[in-house]
Design a protein around this motif. Structure first.
Motif, PDB file in Angstrom:
ATOM      1  N   GLN A   1       0.844  -1.205   0.000  1.00 13.73           N
ATOM      2  CA  GLN A   1       0.000   0.000   0.000  1.00 13.73           C
ATOM      3  C   GLN A   1       0.879   1.254   0.000  1.00 13.73           C
ATOM      4  OE1 GLN A   1      -3.667  -0.065   0.385  1.00 13.73           O
ATOM      5  NE2 GLN A   1      -3.307  -2.166  -0.227  1.00 13.73           N
ATOM      6  N   ALA A   2       1.938   1.222   0.808  1.00 10.79           N
ATOM      7  CA  ALA A   2       2.834   2.378   0.893  1.00 10.79           C
ATOM      8  C   ALA A   2       3.595   2.558  -0.416  1.00 10.79           C
ATOM      9  CB  ALA A   2       3.793   2.209   2.055  1.00 10.79           C
ATOM     10  N   GLU A   3       4.023   1.432  -1.011  1.00 10.48           N
ATOM     11  CA  GLU A   3       4.769   1.529  -2.278  1.00 10.48           C
ATOM     12  C   GLU A   3       3.900   2.134  -3.383  1.00 10.48           C
ATOM     13  OE1 GLU A   3       6.230  -2.439  -2.758  1.00 10.48           O
ATOM     14  OE2 GLU A   3       7.725  -2.109  -1.179  1.00 10.48           O
ATOM     15  N   GLN A   4       2.590   1.936  -3.265  1.00 11.68           N
ATOM     16  CA  GLN A   4       1.684   2.525  -4.261  1.00 11.68           C
ATOM     17  C   GLN A   4       1.417   4.004  -3.966  1.00 11.68           C
ATOM     18  OE1 GLN A   4      -1.628  -0.182  -4.094  1.00 11.68           O
ATOM     19  NE2 GLN A   4      -0.402  -1.873  -4.901  1.00 11.68           N
ATOM     20  N   GLY A   5       2.130   4.557  -2.995  1.00  9.07           N
ATOM     21  CA  GLY A   5       2.049   5.992  -2.733  1.00  9.07           C
ATOM     22  C   GLY A   5       1.109   6.385  -1.614  1.00  9.07           C
ATOM     23  N   ARG A   6       0.511   5.395  -0.937  1.00  9.91           N
ATOM     24  CA  ARG A   6      -0.401   5.741   0.145  1.00  9.91           C
ATOM     25  C   ARG A   6       0.382   6.113   1.405  1.00  9.91           C
ATOM     26  NH1 ARG A   6      -2.806   1.336  -2.392  1.00  9.91           N
ATOM     27  NH2 ARG A   6      -4.595   2.067  -3.574  1.00  9.91           N
ATOM     28  N   THR A   7      -0.207   6.951   2.213  1.00  9.65           N
ATOM     29  CA  THR A   7       0.379   7.283   3.504  1.00  9.65           C
ATOM     30  C   THR A   7      -0.218   6.326   4.531  1.00  9.65           C
ATOM     31  OG1 THR A   7       0.471   9.573   2.809  1.00  9.65           O
ATOM     32  CG2 THR A   7       0.707   9.160   5.174  1.00  9.65           C
ATOM     33  N   VAL A   8       0.636   5.752   5.361  1.00  5.69           N
ATOM     34  CA  VAL A   8       0.156   4.804   6.381  1.00  5.69           C
ATOM     35  C   VAL A   8       0.574   5.335   7.742  1.00  5.69           C
ATOM     36  CG1 VAL A   8       0.293   2.430   7.232  1.00  5.69           C
ATOM     37  CG2 VAL A   8       0.408   2.866   4.758  1.00  5.69           C
ATOM     38  N   LEU A   9      -0.417   5.475   8.631  1.00  5.18           N
ATOM     39  CA  LEU A   9      -0.129   5.906  10.009  1.00  5.18           C
ATOM     40  C   LEU A   9      -0.634   4.818  10.937  1.00  5.18           C
ATOM     41  CD1 LEU A   9       0.596   8.046  12.198  1.00  5.18           C
ATOM     42  CD2 LEU A   9      -1.739   8.919  11.941  1.00  5.18           C
ATOM     43  N   PHE A  10       0.248   4.273  11.780  1.00  8.90           N
ATOM     44  CA  PHE A  10      -0.213   3.224  12.691  1.00  8.90           C
ATOM     45  C   PHE A  10       0.308   3.439  14.103  1.00  8.90           C
ATOM     46  CE2 PHE A  10       3.598   0.450  13.058  1.00  8.90           C
ATOM     47  CZ  PHE A  10       4.372   0.919  12.009  1.00  8.90           C
ATOM     48  N   ALA A  11      -0.597   3.243  15.070  1.00  5.47           N
ATOM     49  CA  ALA A  11      -0.201   3.273  16.483  1.00  5.47           C
ATOM     50  C   ALA A  11       0.109   1.848  16.898  1.00  5.47           C
ATOM     51  CB  ALA A  11      -1.343   3.827  17.331  1.00  5.47           C
ATOM     52  N   THR A  12       1.183   1.679  17.649  1.00  2.00           N
ATOM     53  CA  THR A  12       1.532   0.318  18.056  1.00  2.00           C
ATOM     54  C   THR A  12       2.296   0.302  19.371  1.00  2.00           C
ATOM     55  OG1 THR A  12       2.547  -1.754  17.321  1.00  2.00           O
ATOM     56  CG2 THR A  12       3.742   0.255  16.797  1.00  2.00           C
ATOM     57  N   HIS A  13       2.201  -0.847  20.055  1.00  3.63           N
ATOM     58  CA  HIS A  13       3.068  -1.099  21.210  1.00  3.63           C
ATOM     59  C   HIS A  13       4.181  -2.076  20.821  1.00  3.63           C
ATOM     60  CE1 HIS A  13       0.967   1.103  24.290  1.00  3.63           C
ATOM     61  NE2 HIS A  13      -0.180   0.617  23.854  1.00  3.63           N
ATOM     62  N   TYR A  14       4.143  -2.582  19.572  1.00  6.74           N
ATOM     63  CA  TYR A  14       5.193  -3.514  19.133  1.00  6.74           C
ATOM     64  C   TYR A  14       6.309  -2.702  18.493  1.00  6.74           C
ATOM     65  CZ  TYR A  14       1.568  -7.014  19.751  1.00  6.74           C
ATOM     66  OH  TYR A  14       0.580  -7.802  20.263  1.00  6.74           O
ATOM     67  N   LEU A  15       7.335  -2.426  19.280  1.00 10.43           N
ATOM     68  CA  LEU A  15       8.360  -1.516  18.773  1.00 10.43           C
ATOM     69  C   LEU A  15       9.186  -2.115  17.656  1.00 10.43           C
ATOM     70  CD1 LEU A  15       7.453  -0.230  21.513  1.00 10.43           C
ATOM     71  CD2 LEU A  15       9.570   1.029  21.332  1.00 10.43           C
ATOM     72  N   GLU A  16       9.283  -3.444  17.650  1.00 11.87           N
ATOM     73  CA  GLU A  16      10.032  -4.061  16.549  1.00 11.87           C
ATOM     74  C   GLU A  16       9.302  -3.853  15.221  1.00 11.87           C
ATOM     75  OE1 GLU A  16       7.686  -7.442  18.435  1.00 11.87           O
ATOM     76  OE2 GLU A  16       8.581  -5.559  19.038  1.00 11.87           O
ATOM     77  N   GLU A  17       7.966  -3.771  15.273  1.00 11.44           N
ATOM     78  CA  GLU A  17       7.203  -3.476  14.049  1.00 11.44           C
ATOM     79  C   GLU A  17       7.498  -2.058  13.575  1.00 11.44           C
ATOM     80  OE1 GLU A  17       3.030  -4.051  14.761  1.00 11.44           O
ATOM     81  OE2 GLU A  17       3.198  -6.204  14.380  1.00 11.44           O
ATOM     82  N   ALA A  18       7.507  -1.140  14.513  1.00 10.79           N
ATOM     83  CA  ALA A  18       7.795   0.251  14.157  1.00 10.79           C
ATOM     84  C   ALA A  18       9.186   0.338  13.538  1.00 10.79           C
ATOM     85  CB  ALA A  18       7.704   1.140  15.391  1.00 10.79           C
ATOM     86  N   ASP A  19      10.134  -0.361  14.149  1.00  5.45           N
ATOM     87  CA  ASP A  19      11.527  -0.331  13.676  1.00  5.45           C
ATOM     88  C   ASP A  19      11.608  -0.875  12.255  1.00  5.45           C
ATOM     89  OD1 ASP A  19      14.184   0.117  13.847  1.00  5.45           O
ATOM     90  OD2 ASP A  19      14.583  -1.276  15.478  1.00  5.45           O
ATOM     91  N   ALA A  20      10.899  -1.986  12.019  1.00  8.09           N
ATOM     92  CA  ALA A  20      11.014  -2.664  10.724  1.00  8.09           C
ATOM     93  C   ALA A  20      10.209  -1.969   9.626  1.00  8.09           C
ATOM     94  CB  ALA A  20      10.548  -4.113  10.858  1.00  8.09           C
ATOM     95  N   ILE A  21       9.087  -1.382   9.970  1.00  9.32           N
ATOM     96  CA  ILE A  21       8.128  -0.937   8.961  1.00  9.32           C
ATOM     97  C   ILE A  21       8.166   0.577   8.703  1.00  9.32           C
ATOM     98  CG2 ILE A  21       5.657  -0.865   8.362  1.00  9.32           C
ATOM     99  CD1 ILE A  21       6.727  -3.719   8.626  1.00  9.32           C
ATOM    100  N   ALA A  22       8.302   1.343   9.775  1.00 11.12           N
ATOM    101  CA  ALA A  22       8.057   2.788   9.641  1.00 11.12           C
ATOM    102  C   ALA A  22       9.277   3.523   9.098  1.00 11.12           C
ATOM    103  CB  ALA A  22       7.690   3.367  11.007  1.00 11.12           C
ATOM    104  N   ASP A  23       9.044   4.495   8.220  1.00 12.03           N
ATOM    105  CA  ASP A  23      10.181   5.342   7.872  1.00 12.03           C
ATOM    106  C   ASP A  23      10.193   6.611   8.710  1.00 12.03           C
ATOM    107  OD1 ASP A  23       8.734   5.259   4.637  1.00 12.03           O
ATOM    108  OD2 ASP A  23       8.131   6.602   6.255  1.00 12.03           O
ATOM    109  N   ARG A  24       9.204   6.733   9.576  1.00  3.14           N
ATOM    110  CA  ARG A  24       9.219   7.851  10.522  1.00  3.14           C
ATOM    111  C   ARG A  24       8.508   7.391  11.796  1.00  3.14           C
ATOM    112  NH1 ARG A  24       6.000  13.395   9.233  1.00  3.14           N
ATOM    113  NH2 ARG A  24       6.360  14.457  11.215  1.00  3.14           N
TER     114      ARG A  24
END
Ligand SMILES: Nc1ncnc2c1ncn2[C@@H]1O[C@H](COP(=O)(O)OP(=O)(O)OP(=O)(O)O)[C@@H](O)[C@H]1O
Length: 318
Positions: free
Chosen positions: A184-207
């Motif tokens: 979804q992000a590669e197709q240009g969509r903006t993705v905002l997600f709240a999480t308590h799984y910090l490894e997900e944030a580390d792996a997925i988020a560019d910000r």
């Protein structure tokens, strides 16, 4: 606040919060929050329990009004952006219309979206094609999450908002979920997600945004957040008798754990340290006359950095 992302984007923000405050009685759930999200960014929203993450997402989605400040989504009100089908959302809770089947619910979500995807594709992407005939109130926790995910991706939205999306999902569901989000992000969509799984944030988020008591405490890439936490990890083993008190007095320590290792005949200690000046700590360590083995000095993981940043803020406020 630690502000680290400096690249100016010419395009107008996907989401703009300007001095937004939301109170519940005496609690400032969101406190003067200002931020902008840009097209194509994948952004993780982190914060301890009660930091204001869900409230911020509710404001973004127009589910609650702000007490002061303005929230703009694609330059319009949240409501207009949602009615225009520009935002897909997956919230933590919220009933799923118990008496309908999964297929009926997804069909309805597609019918309501101005730019729907084919129902079959939406079901397949969320991994729920096999349970399309099942009643929504008969689903497991992880299956319900997948259905919520399907509802958030029923149409061609430009912004996808996810509140703790993978809670309750098993490992393969989680991996499939993030693979889809990457697409979804590669197709240009903006993705905002709240999480308590910090490894997900580390792996997925560019910000990564770190919220604390309704305020933005840090804003940057995961690497920047780790660096700004200002601490490094030092790990080593020592053999034989160790004067633990002298180790605890090493300079620049923020934490130290000393655990037994080795054997009964050759006892030893495994020492793990967090230090705000690893060079000086290691220098002093050699000054103790010890022979540290397997010495490693490394940066903090995102989880440790998050704990360090929020603990430092708590200490400042107390
Ligand atoms: N409807 C409400 N009425 C009163 N207080 C509320 C309400 N919703 C949230 N709060 C309070 O506002 C603060 C922020 O809550 P919020 O749910 O936004 O935090 P969060 O970061 O999403 O937390 P968590 O990680 O636990 O989900 C908390 O102190 C919470 O108790």
């Amino acid at each position: 606040m630690v502000r680290m992302t400096t690249t100016a984007k010419a395009t107008s923000p996907v989401v703009g919060f300007d001095q937004v405050t939301k109170r519940y009685g005496d609690v400032r759930a969101v406190d003067g929050l200002t931020l902008a999200l840009h097209p194509g960014e994948t952004v993780a929203l982190l914060g301890p329990n009660g930091a204001g993450k869900s409230t911020a997402l509710d404001l973004l989605l127009g589910l609650r009004p702000a007490d002061s400040g303005t929230v703009r989504v694609f330059g319009t009100s949240p409501r207009e952006a949602i009615v225009g089908g520009r935002v897909g959302a997956m919230l933590q809770s919220g009933g799923l219309m118990d008496e309908v089947t999964v297929g009926e619910l997804v069909r309805l979500a597609c019918a309501l979206h101005p730019r729907p995807f084919p129902v079959r594709d939406v079901l397949a992407r969320a991994g729920i094609a096999q349970i399309a005939d099942r009643k929504v109130n008969k689903l497991s926790g992880g299956q319900s999450q997948r259905v919520r995910f399907a509802l958030a991706t029923a149409g061609d939205s430009d912004l996808i908002v996810l509140d703790e999306p993978t809670t309750g999902m098993d490992v393969s569901a989680r991996q499939a979920f993030w693979a889809t989000m990457r697409e979804q992000a590669e197709q240009g969509r903006t993705v905002l997600f709240a999480t308590h799984y910090l490894e997900e944030a580390d792996a997925i988020a560019d910000r990564v945004l770190v919220l604390h008591r309704g305020r933005l405490l840090a804003d940057g890439t995961a690497a920047e957040i780790k660096a700004k936490a200002g601490a490094r990890r030092i790990a080593f083993d020592v053999e034989g008798a160790v004067d633990e008190d002298r180790l605890r007095e090493l300079p620049f320590l923020t934490t130290i754990t000393i655990s037994r290792n080795g054997s009964a005949e050759a006892p030893g200690r495994a020492v793990r340290i967090q230090s705000t000046d690893a060079d000086a700590t290691v220098h002093a360590l050699y000054g103790l006359g010890l022979y540290p083995r397997n010495l490693e000095v490394a940066g903090l993981g995102l989880e440790q950095a998050f704990v360090a940043i929020t603990a430092a803020e708590e200490a400042k406020q107390s």
